[in-house]
Design a protein around this motif. Structure first.
Motif, mmCIF file in Angstrom:
data_model
loop_
_atom_site.group_PDB
_atom_site.id
_atom_site.type_symbol
_atom_site.label_atom_id
_atom_site.label_comp_id
_atom_site.label_asym_id
_atom_site.label_seq_id
_atom_site.Cartn_x
_atom_site.Cartn_y
_atom_site.Cartn_z
ATOM 1 N N LYS A 62 0.810 -1.261 0.131
ATOM 2 C CA LYS A 62 -0.099 -0.115 -0.047
ATOM 3 C C LYS A 62 0.851 1.074 -0.134
ATOM 4 O O LYS A 62 0.499 2.407 -0.102
ATOM 5 N N GLY A 63 2.287 1.136 -0.072
ATOM 6 C CA GLY A 63 3.063 2.306 0.260
ATOM 7 C C GLY A 63 3.082 3.048 1.312
ATOM 8 O O GLY A 63 3.598 4.131 1.473
ATOM 9 N N VAL A 64 2.508 2.299 2.215
ATOM 10 C CA VAL A 64 2.702 2.899 3.695
ATOM 11 C C VAL A 64 4.341 2.817 4.288
ATOM 12 O O VAL A 64 4.702 3.545 5.058
ATOM 13 N N LEU A 65 4.733 1.844 4.127
ATOM 14 C CA LEU A 65 6.103 1.468 4.538
ATOM 15 C C LEU A 65 7.202 1.599 3.185
ATOM 16 O O LEU A 65 6.931 1.155 2.301
ATOM 17 N N PHE A 66 8.063 2.451 3.822
ATOM 18 C CA PHE A 66 9.266 2.345 2.799
ATOM 19 C C PHE A 66 9.168 3.339 1.486
ATOM 20 O O PHE A 66 9.264 3.041 0.192
ATOM 21 N N ALA A 67 7.645 4.190 1.353
ATOM 22 C CA ALA A 67 7.352 4.663 0.357
ATOM 23 C C ALA A 67 8.550 5.466 -0.145
ATOM 24 O O ALA A 67 8.507 5.960 -1.494
ATOM 25 N N ASP A 68 9.038 6.166 0.402
ATOM 26 C CA ASP A 68 9.968 7.297 0.114
ATOM 27 C C ASP A 68 11.005 6.376 -0.914
ATOM 28 O O ASP A 68 11.657 7.186 -1.775
ATOM 29 N N ASP A 69 11.490 5.392 -0.560
ATOM 30 C CA ASP A 69 12.568 4.600 -1.214
ATOM 31 C C ASP A 69 12.139 4.186 -2.911
ATOM 32 O O ASP A 69 12.981 4.183 -3.242
ATOM 33 N N SER A 70 10.770 4.264 -2.852
ATOM 34 C CA SER A 70 10.569 3.912 -4.367
ATOM 35 C C SER A 70 10.829 4.795 -5.284
ATOM 36 O O SER A 70 11.492 4.457 -6.467
ATOM 37 N N ASP A 71 10.914 6.055 -5.247
ATOM 38 C CA ASP A 71 11.550 7.204 -6.072
ATOM 39 C C ASP A 71 13.095 6.857 -6.097
ATOM 40 O O ASP A 71 13.479 6.991 -7.397
ATOM 41 N N GLU A 72 13.641 6.577 -5.154
ATOM 42 C CA GLU A 72 15.230 6.598 -5.226
ATOM 43 C C GLU A 72 15.280 5.284 -5.907
ATOM 44 O O GLU A 72 16.296 5.247 -6.839
ATOM 45 N N ASN A 73 14.615 4.291 -5.606
ATOM 46 C CA ASN A 73 14.984 2.982 -6.491
ATOM 47 C C ASN A 73 14.684 3.276 -8.005
ATOM 48 O O ASN A 73 15.534 2.677 -8.737
#
Length: 368
Positions: A347-358
């Motif tokens: 759901k993008g609740v956890l580690f959501a900010d890392d997705s853009d970096e990845n």
């Protein structure tokens, strides 16, 4: 503040109920199967010291998420006690109650499937988001019957009566594994903690855990009372109930388990239940909770969730800070819930900010 229900949901259809109920009523039960891990006493779960990243106290964690059945947790520990009773009573169908996120329902459905028994779960219709636990319950072949939360007790009684009228024997487990079996599971867990302390020549000043339906805390408190009490403080961090109701339920479980010994052993100061960190109620969490879960995963490699364990762990750290507790040894009981961690990722609740970096990193690699 977020809730488990304020994000886009997939519709779940619980349309297997009429057909499956007919099968259970008509069918002949095959011999009950054994689950080897529950045929003997559970082995002690690991207690590990965490890093020094959590303030001014020494934090340890009891890894009940390592109980070796259906992703582990306190509900798996309790299931081991219910398993023995089910074998003695030899029912045709195992019934229980729980929400779509319930670890308890997942484990009971898994246990029933492993034993070759039918499973019937009553669940509130108010939130039918299809989470990993929901999917697993369905995949284990359980009937999921939904009803308004105000009609739960009535629906449970009606279904039990319907099975009996059909010549079947239902075995009902209260939501969350409430009852003496659930309490007994954590009396045994408390003894495991005492054994560890003796072996390591250590004493935990505090024991913290997520407190929901109440028997985890009741078992720990009963274990302490039966061992003579002591100076240790056991703190239940509420993940749902307000203090008055939550404390009352835990106390009643203690009374039921101790029976005639209750008045001699029980002391009000032994029952500490706080609702200060419930974030508004069941399924609710804050940014501080998600940040704590992410930090613990990165630092310790330990997965937690926003509904139970992560919220309670954050609550423990806040409790220690709010009460200016320093230089103590605190044990946190990890009560499981692995599938809920992956709900948080999905759901993008956890580690959501890392997705853009990845994504940026992946794009850069393609350019190279």
């Amino acid at each position: 503040m977020y809730t488990a229900g304020n994000r886009p949901k997939k519709t779940q259809k619980d349309d297997n109920r009429p057909e499956r109920m007919t099968e259970i009523r008509k069918g002949r039960r095959a011999p009950m199967k054994e689950i080897p891990v529950f045929e003997k006493s559970l082995e002690r779960t690991l207690i590990q010291e965490l890093s020094d990243s959590y303030g001014n106290n020494q934090i340890f964690m009891k890894r009940d998420d390592f109980v070796p059945f259906s992703f582990g947790g306190n509900k798996a520990r309790k299931a081991a006690e219910f398993y023995r009773e089910i074998k003695r009573e030899a029912p045709d169908v195992v019934m229980t109650y729980g929400s779509n996120s319930s670890n308890h329902c997942r484990i009971i459905a898994n246990m029933a499937a492993g034993m070759g028994l039918a499973c019937h779960i009553i669940s509130p219709e108010e939130n039918r988001e299809r989470l990993h636990n929901t999917r697993l319950v369905q995949d284990f072949g359980a009937i999921i019957e939904t009803c308004p939360v105000t009609k739960v007790a009535e629906t449970i009684e009606n279904r039990k009566a319907a099975y009996r009228e059909a010549g079947k024997t239902p075995y009902f487990i209260a939501g969350g594994g409430h009852g003496n079996c659930g309490t007994e599971a954590y009396v045994k867990a408390y003894r495991e903690i005492e054994t560890y302390e003796k072996e390591k020549n250590i004493y935990f000043d505090y024991i913290f855990h997520a407190s929901g339906t109440g028997t985890t805390q009741a078992g720990l408190v009963c274990g302490s009372l039966l061992a003579g009490g002591g100076k240790r403080t056991i703190v239940g961090i509420s993940i749902a109930r307000e203090a008055e109701r939550g404390r009352s339920v835990v106390k009643e479980s203690i009374r039921e388990y101790l029976g005639a010994r209750f008045h001699d052993l029980y002391k009000e100061e032994c029952l500490l239940f706080t609702d200060a960190y419930r974030c508004g109620g069941y399924g609710c969490y804050t940014k501080e909770v998600t940040e704590t879960i992410e930090a613990v995963m990165k630092r310790e490699g330990i997965a937690m969730d926003t509904t139970y364990v992560g919220k309670a762990f954050r609550g423990m750290l806040s409790y220690l800070a709010d009460n200016d507790i320093r230089n103590k040894k605190a044990l946190f009981v990890h009560t499981g819930g692995g599938p809920l961690f992956f709900d948080g990722l999905d759901k993008g609740v956890l580690f959501a900010d890392d997705s853009d970096e990845n994504a940026a990193y992946a794009a850069k690699q393609e350019e190279i």
